[in-house]
Design a protein around this motif. Structure first.
Motif, PDB file in Angstrom:
ATOM      1  N   VAL A 117       0.847  -1.199   0.000  1.00 30.49           N
ATOM      2  CA  VAL A 117       0.000   0.000   0.000  1.00 30.49           C
ATOM      3  C   VAL A 117       0.884   1.252   0.000  1.00 30.49           C
ATOM      4  N   LEU A 118       1.916   1.263   0.835  1.00 31.88           N
ATOM      5  CA  LEU A 118       2.823   2.421   0.890  1.00 31.88           C
ATOM      6  C   LEU A 118       3.522   2.646  -0.454  1.00 31.88           C
ATOM      7  N   LEU A 119       4.043   1.575  -1.045  1.00 34.00           N
ATOM      8  CA  LEU A 119       4.762   1.702  -2.309  1.00 34.00           C
ATOM      9  C   LEU A 119       3.824   2.059  -3.462  1.00 34.00           C
ATOM     10  N   ASN A 120       2.641   1.456  -3.490  1.00 37.05           N
ATOM     11  CA  ASN A 120       1.662   1.787  -4.532  1.00 37.05           C
ATOM     12  C   ASN A 120       1.227   3.246  -4.430  1.00 37.05           C
ATOM     13  N   THR A 121       1.032   3.711  -3.208  1.00 41.50           N
ATOM     14  CA  THR A 121       0.636   5.099  -2.985  1.00 41.50           C
ATOM     15  C   THR A 121       1.745   6.044  -3.443  1.00 41.50           C
ATOM     16  N   LEU A 122       2.981   5.679  -3.161  1.00 41.91           N
ATOM     17  CA  LEU A 122       4.122   6.466  -3.640  1.00 41.91           C
ATOM     18  C   LEU A 122       4.119   6.517  -5.169  1.00 41.91           C
ATOM     19  N   GLY A 123       3.854   5.388  -5.803  1.00 42.67           N
ATOM     20  CA  GLY A 123       3.791   5.345  -7.272  1.00 42.67           C
ATOM     21  C   GLY A 123       2.707   6.258  -7.819  1.00 42.67           C
ATOM     22  N   THR A 124       1.555   6.299  -7.149  1.00 46.30           N
ATOM     23  CA  THR A 124       0.481   7.205  -7.560  1.00 46.30           C
ATOM     24  C   THR A 124       0.960   8.650  -7.480  1.00 46.30           C
ATOM     25  N   GLY A 125       1.669   8.977  -6.409  1.00 47.91           N
ATOM     26  CA  GLY A 125       2.213  10.335  -6.259  1.00 47.91           C
ATOM     27  C   GLY A 125       3.219  10.674  -7.347  1.00 47.91           C
ATOM     28  N   VAL A 126       4.050   9.724  -7.714  1.00 50.38           N
ATOM     29  CA  VAL A 126       5.024   9.942  -8.800  1.00 50.38           C
ATOM     30  C   VAL A 126       4.271  10.197 -10.111  1.00 50.38           C
ATOM     31  N   GLY A 127       3.203   9.440 -10.357  1.00 54.20           N
ATOM     32  CA  GLY A 127       2.384   9.659 -11.548  1.00 54.20           C
ATOM     33  C   GLY A 127       1.789  11.050 -11.572  1.00 54.20           C
ATOM     34  N   TYR A 128       1.329  11.524 -10.413  1.00 54.60           N
ATOM     35  CA  TYR A 128       0.778  12.876 -10.314  1.00 54.60           C
ATOM     36  C   TYR A 128       1.854  13.922 -10.617  1.00 54.60           C
ATOM     37  N   ILE A 129       3.047  13.723 -10.094  1.00 57.48           N
ATOM     38  CA  ILE A 129       4.149  14.664 -10.351  1.00 57.48           C
ATOM     39  C   ILE A 129       4.482  14.697 -11.843  1.00 57.48           C
ATOM     40  N   ILE A 130       4.487  13.541 -12.489  1.00 54.25           N
ATOM     41  CA  ILE A 130       4.725  13.490 -13.939  1.00 54.25           C
ATOM     42  C   ILE A 130       3.628  14.266 -14.668  1.00 54.25           C
ATOM     43  N   PHE A 131       2.375  14.105 -14.229  1.00 53.87           N
ATOM     44  CA  PHE A 131       1.263  14.863 -14.810  1.00 53.87           C
ATOM     45  C   PHE A 131       1.507  16.364 -14.676  1.00 53.87           C
ATOM     46  N   LYS A 132       1.903  16.799 -13.494  1.00 54.00           N
ATOM     47  CA  LYS A 132       2.136  18.239 -13.274  1.00 54.00           C
ATOM     48  C   LYS A 132       3.258  18.753 -14.169  1.00 54.00           C
ATOM     49  N   ILE A 133       4.308  17.978 -14.356  1.00 60.30           N
ATOM     50  CA  ILE A 133       5.417  18.371 -15.233  1.00 60.30           C
ATOM     51  C   ILE A 133       4.927  18.474 -16.676  1.00 60.30           C
ATOM     52  N   ILE A 134       4.187  17.483 -17.136  1.00 66.87           N
ATOM     53  CA  ILE A 134       3.651  17.503 -18.506  1.00 66.87           C
ATOM     54  C   ILE A 134       2.714  18.691 -18.682  1.00 66.87           C
ATOM     55  N   ASN A 135       1.842  18.903 -17.709  1.00 69.64           N
ATOM     56  CA  ASN A 135       0.866  19.987 -17.769  1.00 69.64           C
ATOM     57  C   ASN A 135       1.572  21.347 -17.816  1.00 69.64           C
ATOM     58  N   LYS A 136       2.596  21.524 -17.007  1.00 69.24           N
ATOM     59  CA  LYS A 136       3.351  22.783 -16.986  1.00 69.24           C
ATOM     60  C   LYS A 136       4.060  23.001 -18.321  1.00 69.24           C
ATOM     61  N   PHE A 137       4.654  21.951 -18.868  1.00 72.03           N
ATOM     62  CA  PHE A 137       5.334  22.025 -20.154  1.00 72.03           C
ATOM     63  C   PHE A 137       4.335  22.374 -21.260  1.00 72.03           C
ATOM     64  N   TYR A 138       3.165  21.745 -21.231  1.00 68.78           N
ATOM     65  CA  TYR A 138       2.125  22.004 -22.219  1.00 68.78           C
ATOM     66  C   TYR A 138       1.656  23.461 -22.152  1.00 68.78           C
ATOM     67  N   LYS A 139       1.441  23.962 -20.942  1.00 65.72           N
ATOM     68  CA  LYS A 139       1.007  25.355 -20.776  1.00 65.72           C
ATOM     69  C   LYS A 139       2.065  26.324 -21.273  1.00 65.72           C
ATOM     70  N   LYS A 140       3.333  25.994 -21.021  1.00 64.34           N
ATOM     71  CA  LYS A 140       4.426  26.856 -21.468  1.00 64.34           C
ATOM     72  C   LYS A 140       4.476  26.899 -22.995  1.00 64.34           C
ATOM     73  N   ILE A 141       4.318  25.758 -23.631  1.00 61.93           N
ATOM     74  CA  ILE A 141       4.324  25.700 -25.097  1.00 61.93           C
ATOM     75  C   ILE A 141       3.114  26.459 -25.651  1.00 61.93           C
ATOM     76  N   ASN A 142       1.957  26.268 -25.024  1.00 58.39           N
ATOM     77  CA  ASN A 142       0.743  26.962 -25.450  1.00 58.39           C
ATOM     78  C   ASN A 142       0.911  28.478 -25.335  1.00 58.39           C
ATOM     79  N   ALA A 143       1.465  28.942 -24.220  1.00 56.27           N
ATOM     80  CA  ALA A 143       1.679  30.376 -24.026  1.00 56.27           C
ATOM     81  C   ALA A 143       2.664  30.916 -25.068  1.00 56.27           C
ATOM     82  N   HIS A 144       3.698  30.164 -25.342  1.00 57.53           N
ATOM     83  CA  HIS A 144       4.703  30.576 -26.332  1.00 57.53           C
ATOM     84  C   HIS A 144       4.075  30.654 -27.732  1.00 57.53           C
ATOM     85  N   ASN A 145       3.226  29.676 -28.072  1.00 58.44           N
ATOM     86  CA  ASN A 145       2.559  29.682 -29.374  1.00 58.44           C
ATOM     87  C   ASN A 145       1.575  30.838 -29.495  1.00 58.44           C
ATOM     88  N   GLN A 146       0.890  31.199 -28.410  1.00 54.95           N
ATOM     89  CA  GLN A 146      -0.056  32.313 -28.423  1.00 54.95           C
ATOM     90  C   GLN A 146       0.673  33.645 -28.557  1.00 54.95           C
TER      91      GLN A 146
END
Length: 150
Positions: A117-146
């Protein structure tokens, strides 16, 4: 960002991936070949496997439990963007992991382990962090394109 149907498909795929490795024996990885046991002492299995297993078995068990839930943390974050707090996504991952561990109580040759449970929960958190990185990168590219479109 991602098409809703693609996110739904990937989230379903992550559930099937988790179910495959947590509920079905996999002898080639040493999963589900021993008599099942229960561990409710946090970090006991991790510590025990660190000192009493080969590096490969330790890695498969511990890193595998983390990696298993990374796709779920990533795709549930895409699916439920209103869960913009890490603790909410981690809580969902923890609940899913607890449900899986409870199901394993009734499957022969499966361990029910708080460390999973502890390790799976940690993995979920890592997935969320990857999402935030992708989302931030996407927003930066979108802002640059605009900026360039004026």
């Amino acid at each position: 960002m991602l098409n809703k149907k693609i996110v739904d498909f990937l989230l379903l795929g992550s559930f099937l991936f988790m179910a495959c490795f947590t509920l079905v024996p996999e002898p080639s990885l040493g999963i589900g070949i021993e008599k099942g046991k229960i561990n409710i002492i946090p970090l006991h299995t991790i510590k025990n496997s660190l000192f009493h297993q080969t590096f490969l078995n330790f890695t498969i068990n511990n890193l595998g439990n983390i990696v298993l839930f990374i796709p779920f943390g990533l795709f549930v974050s895409f699916k439920l963007k209103n869960l913009n707090k890490v603790w909410r996504v981690i809580f969902i991952g923890m609940i899913i992991s607890i449900v899986i561990e409870c199901i394993q109580l009734f499957i022969p040759n499966r361990w029910t382990d708080i460390d999973d449970v502890l390790l799976n929960t940690l993995g979920t958190g890592v997935g969320y962090i990857i999402f935030k990185i992708i989302n931030k990168f996407y927003k930066k590219i979108n802002a640059h394109n605009q900026e360039g479109s004026f």
